[in-house]
Design an enzyme around this catalytic site. Structure first.
Site: not given
Length: 171
Positions: A70, A76, A79-80, A84
């Site tokens: 990713h 990076v 963001g999820c 989480d």
């Protein structure tokens, strides 16, 4: 009995196996999905709302699994995964308080991303302020949270909701 106010990685992994708060308590994920290396502090009377707070950390290094996929040539942290981790910590707080059942994320009010976690970073810090916990037929925690990378706040989330359920088969 006095509750612990900090937890190391081995204890967090043990929580994922039902060995810290009990087999029937909400559990953290294990292996790659555990996005926390330690809980620096947890209490039930601090934070912005006086109802509890959690400060937890994740050590960053370029070998973390998500950097390899990713994205290719543009690594990076998704963001999820940070979001989480915030839900993981709300569920952990409920387990620490004695909740029984299976934890499930139920939603979030608002999420803002104003930065990114790159492979050269050293540490992510999660700061959660518990707004409310309910321990009746409905067991739920609600919190506001931020994520910092190397001391700079880059994510914020309001009204993170986690519920604890005795049966999730009809979810």
């Amino acid at each position: 009995m006095t509750k612990a106010n900090s937890f190391n990685k081995e204890e967090l992994i043990a929580c994922g196996h039902g060995e810290i708060f009990g087999k029937n308590s909400p559990r953290l994920p294990v292996d790659n999905m555990l996005m926390i290396d330690r809980v620096v502090t947890i209490n039930d009377n601090g934070g912005t709302f006086g109802k509890g707070e959690i400060v937890a950390e994740l050590d960053i290094n370029p070998d973390l699994w998500f950097f390899g996929c990713h994205f290719v040539d543009d690594p990076v942290m998704p963001g999820c995964l940070g979001l989480d981790a915030m839900w993981q910590l709300v569920g952990f707080f409920l387990a620490w308080e004695g909740a029984v059942g299976k934890g499930r994320a139920l939603g979030v009010g608002e999420v803002k991303f104003t930065g990114q976690v790159l492979p050269g970073a050293k540490k992510v810090t999660y700061r959660l302020n518990i707004k409310r916990t309910i321990h009746r037929k409905l067991v739920m925690g609600i919190a506001d949270a931020t994520l910092e990378v190397d001391g700079r706040e880059i994510y914020s989330a309001t009204d993170l909701k986690v519920g604890v359920f005795s049966d999730t088969s009809t979810f």
